[in-house]
Structures are given as C-alpha cells and as structure tokens.
Design a protein around this motif. Structure first.
Motif, PDB file in Angstrom:
ATOM      1  N   GLY A   7     -50.581  -1.214 -38.719  1.00  0.00           N
ATOM      2  CA  GLY A   7     -50.447   0.207 -38.398  1.00  0.00           C
ATOM      3  C   GLY A   7     -50.096   0.465 -36.939  1.00  0.00           C
ATOM      4  O   GLY A   7     -49.574  -0.412 -36.242  1.00  0.00           O
ATOM      5  N   GLY A   8     -50.400   1.684 -36.506  1.00  0.00           N
ATOM      6  CA  GLY A   8     -50.023   2.137 -35.169  1.00  0.00           C
ATOM      7  C   GLY A   8     -50.577   1.283 -34.036  1.00  0.00           C
ATOM      8  O   GLY A   8     -49.900   1.069 -33.030  1.00  0.00           O
ATOM      9  N   ARG A  26     -48.454  -1.477 -33.111  1.00  0.00           N
ATOM     10  CA  ARG A  26     -47.241  -1.049 -32.397  1.00  0.00           C
ATOM     11  C   ARG A  26     -47.537  -0.627 -30.963  1.00  0.00           C
ATOM     12  O   ARG A  26     -46.663  -0.128 -30.269  1.00  0.00           O
ATOM     13  N   LYS A  45     -49.889   1.731 -30.033  1.00  0.00           N
ATOM     14  CA  LYS A  45     -50.394   3.092 -29.857  1.00  0.00           C
ATOM     15  C   LYS A  45     -51.779   3.067 -29.216  1.00  0.00           C
ATOM     16  O   LYS A  45     -52.554   2.148 -29.442  1.00  0.00           O
ATOM     17  N   VAL A  82     -53.912   5.670 -29.535  1.00  0.00           N
ATOM     18  CA  VAL A  82     -54.807   6.353 -30.474  1.00  0.00           C
ATOM     19  C   VAL A  82     -54.179   6.335 -31.868  1.00  0.00           C
ATOM     20  O   VAL A  82     -52.983   6.126 -32.011  1.00  0.00           O
ATOM     21  N   GLY A  83     -55.014   6.565 -32.872  1.00  0.00           N
ATOM     22  CA  GLY A  83     -54.487   6.610 -34.229  1.00  0.00           C
ATOM     23  C   GLY A  83     -55.341   7.509 -35.096  1.00  0.00           C
ATOM     24  O   GLY A  83     -56.419   7.949 -34.665  1.00  0.00           O
ATOM     25  N   HIS A  84     -54.869   7.788 -36.310  1.00  0.00           N
ATOM     26  CA  HIS A  84     -55.692   8.607 -37.199  1.00  0.00           C
ATOM     27  C   HIS A  84     -56.631   7.712 -38.007  1.00  0.00           C
ATOM     28  O   HIS A  84     -57.587   8.172 -38.592  1.00  0.00           O
ATOM     29  N   ASP A  92     -55.907   0.199 -39.383  1.00  0.00           N
ATOM     30  CA  ASP A  92     -55.363  -0.506 -40.548  1.00  0.00           C
ATOM     31  C   ASP A  92     -55.487  -2.014 -40.379  1.00  0.00           C
ATOM     32  O   ASP A  92     -55.160  -2.549 -39.318  1.00  0.00           O
ATOM     33  N   LEU A 109     -47.358   1.794 -52.248  1.00  0.00           N
ATOM     34  CA  LEU A 109     -46.101   1.075 -52.040  1.00  0.00           C
ATOM     35  C   LEU A 109     -45.688   0.333 -53.303  1.00  0.00           C
ATOM     36  O   LEU A 109     -44.534   0.327 -53.671  1.00  0.00           O
ATOM     37  N   TRP A 155     -46.891  -2.955 -43.449  1.00  0.00           N
ATOM     38  CA  TRP A 155     -48.047  -2.175 -42.976  1.00  0.00           C
ATOM     39  C   TRP A 155     -48.050  -1.940 -41.483  1.00  0.00           C
ATOM     40  O   TRP A 155     -48.968  -1.316 -40.963  1.00  0.00           O
ATOM     41  N   THR A 156     -47.035  -2.434 -40.791  1.00  0.00           N
ATOM     42  CA  THR A 156     -46.997  -2.199 -39.345  1.00  0.00           C
ATOM     43  C   THR A 156     -46.341  -0.872 -39.027  1.00  0.00           C
ATOM     44  O   THR A 156     -46.685  -0.229 -38.035  1.00  0.00           O
ATOM     45  N   GLY A 157     -45.430  -0.416 -39.892  1.00  0.00           N
ATOM     46  CA  GLY A 157     -44.793   0.876 -39.666  1.00  0.00           C
ATOM     47  C   GLY A 157     -43.768   0.814 -38.546  1.00  0.00           C
ATOM     48  O   GLY A 157     -43.341  -0.261 -38.164  1.00  0.00           O
ATOM     49  N   SER A 158     -43.371   1.955 -37.959  1.00  0.00           N
ATOM     50  CA  SER A 158     -43.815   3.283 -38.364  1.00  0.00           C
ATOM     51  C   SER A 158     -43.337   3.647 -39.784  1.00  0.00           C
ATOM     52  O   SER A 158     -42.542   2.903 -40.355  1.00  0.00           O
ATOM     53  N   LYS A 159     -43.782   4.753 -40.294  1.00  0.00           N
ATOM     54  CA  LYS A 159     -43.370   5.165 -41.628  1.00  0.00           C
ATOM     55  C   LYS A 159     -41.859   5.268 -41.716  1.00  0.00           C
ATOM     56  O   LYS A 159     -41.249   4.812 -42.685  1.00  0.00           O
ATOM     57  N   GLU A 170     -40.189   1.829 -41.704  1.00  0.00           N
ATOM     58  CA  GLU A 170     -40.314   1.201 -43.034  1.00  0.00           C
ATOM     59  C   GLU A 170     -39.299   1.772 -44.016  1.00  0.00           C
ATOM     60  O   GLU A 170     -38.657   1.061 -44.771  1.00  0.00           O
ATOM     61  N   ARG A 183     -36.126  -0.248 -45.867  1.00  0.00           N
ATOM     62  CA  ARG A 183     -35.885  -0.282 -47.316  1.00  0.00           C
ATOM     63  C   ARG A 183     -34.512   0.297 -47.650  1.00  0.00           C
ATOM     64  O   ARG A 183     -33.804  -0.205 -48.531  1.00  0.00           O
TER      65      ARG A 183
HETATM   66  N1  DCT Z   1     -46.835   3.229 -44.477  1.00  0.00           N
HETATM   67  C1  DCT Z   1     -45.572   3.428 -45.006  1.00  0.00           C
HETATM   68  N2  DCT Z   1     -45.309   4.538 -45.721  1.00  0.00           N
HETATM   69  C2  DCT Z   1     -46.266   5.468 -45.919  1.00  0.00           C
HETATM   70  C3  DCT Z   1     -47.543   5.284 -45.379  1.00  0.00           C
HETATM   71  C4  DCT Z   1     -47.806   4.150 -44.645  1.00  0.00           C
HETATM   72  O1  DCT Z   1     -44.690   2.601 -44.839  1.00  0.00           O
HETATM   73  N3  DCT Z   1     -45.981   6.551 -46.627  1.00  0.00           N
HETATM   74  C5  DCT Z   1     -47.100   2.024 -43.672  1.00  0.00           C
HETATM   75  C6  DCT Z   1     -46.517   2.141 -42.308  1.00  0.00           C
HETATM   76  C7  DCT Z   1     -47.661   2.377 -41.404  1.00  0.00           C
HETATM   77  C8  DCT Z   1     -48.837   1.778 -42.149  1.00  0.00           C
HETATM   78  O2  DCT Z   1     -48.488   1.842 -43.507  1.00  0.00           O
HETATM   79  C9  DCT Z   1     -50.112   2.487 -41.868  1.00  0.00           C
HETATM   80  O3  DCT Z   1     -50.032   3.865 -42.210  1.00  0.00           O
HETATM   81  P1  DCT Z   1     -50.695   4.967 -41.308  1.00  0.00           P
HETATM   82  O4  DCT Z   1     -52.046   4.560 -40.882  1.00  0.00           O
HETATM   83  O5  DCT Z   1     -50.574   6.257 -42.043  1.00  0.00           O
HETATM   84  O6  DCT Z   1     -49.685   5.046 -40.090  1.00  0.00           O
HETATM   85  P2  DCT Z   1     -49.851   4.618 -38.574  1.00  0.00           P
HETATM   86  O7  DCT Z   1     -48.496   4.292 -38.104  1.00  0.00           O
HETATM   87  O8  DCT Z   1     -50.894   3.568 -38.444  1.00  0.00           O
HETATM   88  O9  DCT Z   1     -50.289   5.966 -37.892  1.00  0.00           O
HETATM   89  P3  DCT Z   1     -51.715   6.380 -37.310  1.00  0.00           P
HETATM   90  O10 DCT Z   1     -51.715   5.872 -35.914  1.00  0.00           O
HETATM   91  O11 DCT Z   1     -51.738   7.866 -37.376  1.00  0.00           O
HETATM   92  O12 DCT Z   1     -52.761   5.759 -38.162  1.00  0.00           O
END
Ligand code: DCT
Ligand code: MG
Length: 409
Positions: A217-218, A221, A223, A225-227, A230, A269, A349-353, A356, A360
């Motif tokens: 997750g974030g 990458r 970041k 802070v995050g929500h 992961d 996913l 799972w690394t993102g960002s969304k 990703e 794809r």
């Molecule tokens: N993911 C994705 N598609 C989605 C949701 C998630 O490809 N619809 C992947 C990419 C990021 C990872 O999963 C973790 O998701 P989040 O925690 O929602 O995103 P984040 O980048 O970690 O953002 P935050 O910092 O807000 O947690």
C-alpha cells in the motif's frame, strides 16, 4: 516549500524519465517541454510533485464522480491529475500543457480557470455542496460504499450521527465504522504503521516461523500517512501459507489487539480479473479486513503515559492522547499469498490504485495479456508467465521498472 526552495536555490527541479525535446526559451524558466507517456505505468510519479494546486482540484471532481458511480468520468479526472503529478515543473500557463496526453476538455477547462482565477467555480461549488459533504461523511464510515451512502443521502441522512439517531440497520463492519469513526478518519502515521508492522510480524512469526511479511500500500510507496496499513504475507515453502489467516487472527485476538476483523477468501481483485484466473490455486488467496487496537504508549514508547495524563487540555493546550484515550483504532488489511504468486501480489497491493489500473490496461490493450494480483496470462502464447520479482513482471510487460516510490500516479 521544498519546491520553492529548490527553485530559489537554482537547483534543477528533478526530472524523472523525461526526454527533453527542447530547452526552455528563457533560461530562467523551469518549463522544459517533455514527452509524456500516456500510461501512468510508463511514467515515474513521485509522491511530492509540483502541481498539487491543480491535482487536488481535479481529484475533488474525480471523487464526486465516484460518489455518483460514474467510473469513466472519475478515471478521466484521475488520469488528468496523474499527468500533472508527473510533470517536472509547476504549470503556469495553458500552452505548457498542449502536448500532454490524457487531458480532456473538461479537465483543461478546470485547469484554465484555476490558472486564471486561482480557483475553479465547479470545484468550489462541488466542495461546498451538501451532497458532496454528506457523501464524504457517509462513505467515510468503514463498510459503507457509494451506493449505500447515496441511498441514505436520498433518505435525508447526512452524517454518521444521523445513522445512530435514526437507528439505521447496520452490518457488523458498519457498526464498527460508526463506533470508531473519528479514529478511522484520523490519518495513520508512519510511526504508527511501524508499530503495527512489529505487531503483525510478531503474530505471523509466532504461528508460522519462516513466513515473509511485506508492508504494501501507500506506506511502501513512501507515504507519510495513510488511511490504513496494508500487509502481504507469504512463506517460501508453497502450501505452508494455507489456512494461515485464521491462525494469525486468533493470535491477535488472544492478545486483545483486534477491535474488528472479517476474513474473506476472495478479494475484490480476484472477482474482477476473470481471464487471468489460475483455476486451482486461486481459492488460497485470503484477505482480512481488520481494525487494530493500537496502544498510544507503544507509539510514544519514549514518553511514559499514565492514565491520568491521557486527558484533553494539558497546560500547553495540546492533547496528549488521541480522543483522550490510551489507544486508537487503526484499519489494517492483511493478505496471504502463495509464494508462486507473491511477486504479482506485491505489485498488485503496492498501488497506487491508478497505477494498478494502468498496468492492467497496458497489459490488456498493448500486450494482449491479462494481469491480476495472482498471475500474468499471455493470450497469444496461451500461457501464464512466471515471475519471482516485480522486476520480472515489468520485463514481461515490456515496461521499464518503476520503483514503488515512483508509483504514486
Ligand atoms: N488496490 C487496487 N485497487 C483498488 C483498491 C486497492 O489496486 N480498488 C491496491 C492498490 C493499493 C493497495 O491495494 C492498497 O489499497 P489502499 O489501502 O486503499 O490504498 P493506499 O494506496 O494504501 O492508500 P492509503 O494510504 O489511503 O491507505
Ligand atoms: Mg493503504
């Protein structure tokens, strides 16, 4: 400020994988013409960039489109914002955008307004609108998506307080979402993520020695802070990871560390990525949506916290403990993957969304391949392509490797 500093000091603003076409006509101006690749996965997108004043506005419109479940519109705004994040300079005039991809008519109109007037009337009226604010508040409840929030909005509900007041029927996730609303809408810091990492590592090592735990997750990458936090978990011995999640969850529960958890066998996913679905090993993929109870004392381990000091209004007016409590709730996502899929899971799972999504899309549209968090399928060769690292996957896709810190598309 890092930007103004670097510009003021005359240091070059970092240029990622840009190919300069020509140098700026005026040597003092940092506005090189660049070739911008059109897929976000072909570009390097740092976390800190030069155009937040534009991207934040475009992302309000993207979010608003998500609230009305208009995915196409939302993605269009996100792609526009993403292009601006990858620019190595501050946009000051419309002509600096003329050769850039992904900037649709609507986005360009918004950008023009901001460059000319400082704000966009559409963005500001969206931000102020009752609907946007209510949707933001309601989707801010863990377990509530746009569809449910919209139904509640049409029934006259505006906030989590309204849900309680009117006695709305809530599922378990939503009940936890309402109960821990403030904490779950308070950004998780890097320090808190590190403490959670230690806890997860301890839990996993206790139930399966030799397991590998990766922060995704974030936070992976870069970041701050995050929500949520992961994690991806695997074990080098294929099959050793089977039925691991319930063991981890039990260990955490025994320690009183979980406020909520729901383990699912199929992640979102999986359900989306039909063609790349390996038939047999799919059902091993486990995901746990959880809420951790994080002791503040563990985060501020150098500041001894006593119960009496955990109150509002200390002498200097600050709050020693969040919400006056000795702990806070933190969203944590745990994913277990078989070792053979670990590279795909790490990348996925690394993102960002958006990164990703673009990977794809690139795989499908440009390579005739199908990428998921489990596998990469080559439709022409009619076979799965193996990978033991993220680098392998970029290579299979014919893409230059982009490190996690530059996947902030
Ligand atoms: N993911 C994705 N598609 C989605 C949701 C998630 O490809 N619809 C992947 C990419 C990021 C990872 O999963 C973790 O998701 P989040 O925690 O929602 O995103 P984040 O980048 O970690 O953002 P935050 O910092 O807000 O947690
Ligand atoms: Mg996250």
């Amino acid at each position: 400020s890092w930007l103004t500093e670097s510009m003021a000091s005359g240091n070059p603003v970092p240029i990622q994988d840009w190919h300069r076409l020509k140098t700026s006509p005026k040597p003092t101006e940092v506005t090189p013409a660049v070739i911008m690749k059109s897929y976000a996965c072909q570009r390097r997108t740092p976390l800190k960039h030069h155009n937040s004043f534009l991207t934040e506005a475009l992302e309000i419109l993207a979010e608003n489109a998500e609230f009305s479940e208009n995915e196409g519109r939302s993605v269009a705004f996100r792609r526009s914002a993403s292009v601006l994040k990858a620019l190595p300079y501050v946009v000051r005039a419309m002509n600096e955008l003329k050769d850039l991809p992904c900037l649709g008519e609507h986005s360009l109109r918004v950008i023009k307004e901001i460059l000319e007037d400082g704000t966009s009337s559409e963005v500001e009226s969206t931000r102020q609108s009752e609907q946007f604010q209510a949707m933001k508040a309601l989707t801010g409840v863990f377990g509530v998506g746009a569809r449910t929030a919209d139904r509640w909005f049409r029934e006259g509900l505006r906030s989590p307080e309204d849900l309680i007041r009117t006695g709305q029927k809530l599922n378990h996730a939503q009940q936890a979402g309402v109960q821990y609303y403030t904490d779950l809408n308070t950004p998780v810091t890097e320090k808190e993520a590190m403490v959670i990492s230690d806890i997860v590592e301890k839990a996993v090592k206790a139930v399966l020695p030799g397991a590998i735990i990766t922060l995704t997750g974030g936070f992976r990458r870069g970041k701050e802070v995050g929500h949520d936090v992961d994690f991806l978990i695997t074990h080098p011995e294929e099959g050793a990871e089977e039925r691991l999640m319930p063991k981890i969850v039990n260990w955490l529960e025994d320690q009183g560390l979980l406020l909520y958890q729901k383990t699912t066998r199929n992640s979102y996913l999986e359900s989306k990525d039909g063609p790349a679905r390996p038939p047999s090993n799919m059902d091993r993929f486990e995901r746990c949506f959880s809420i951790f109870k994080l002791e503040q004392a563990q985060v501020n381990s150098d500041t001894r916290l006593e119960a009496s000091s955990c109150n509002f209004g200390t002498t200097d007016g600050t709050q020693e403990c969040h919400s006056g409590s000795s702990w806070r709730a933190v969203r944590v996502d745990l994913v277990v993957s078989p070792y053979s899929q670990f590279a795909f899971a790490t990348l996925g799972w690394t993102g960002s969304k958006l990164f990703e999504r673009e990977l794809r899309r690139w795989a499908g549209q440009e390579k005739g391949m199908s990428l998921s968090s489990h596998a990469l399928y080559d439709s022409k060769q009619q076979r799965y392509l193996h990978a033991i690292s993220e680098e392998d996957i970029f290579a299979h896709l014919g893409l230059e490797y982009i490190p996690p810190s530059e996947r902030n598309a």
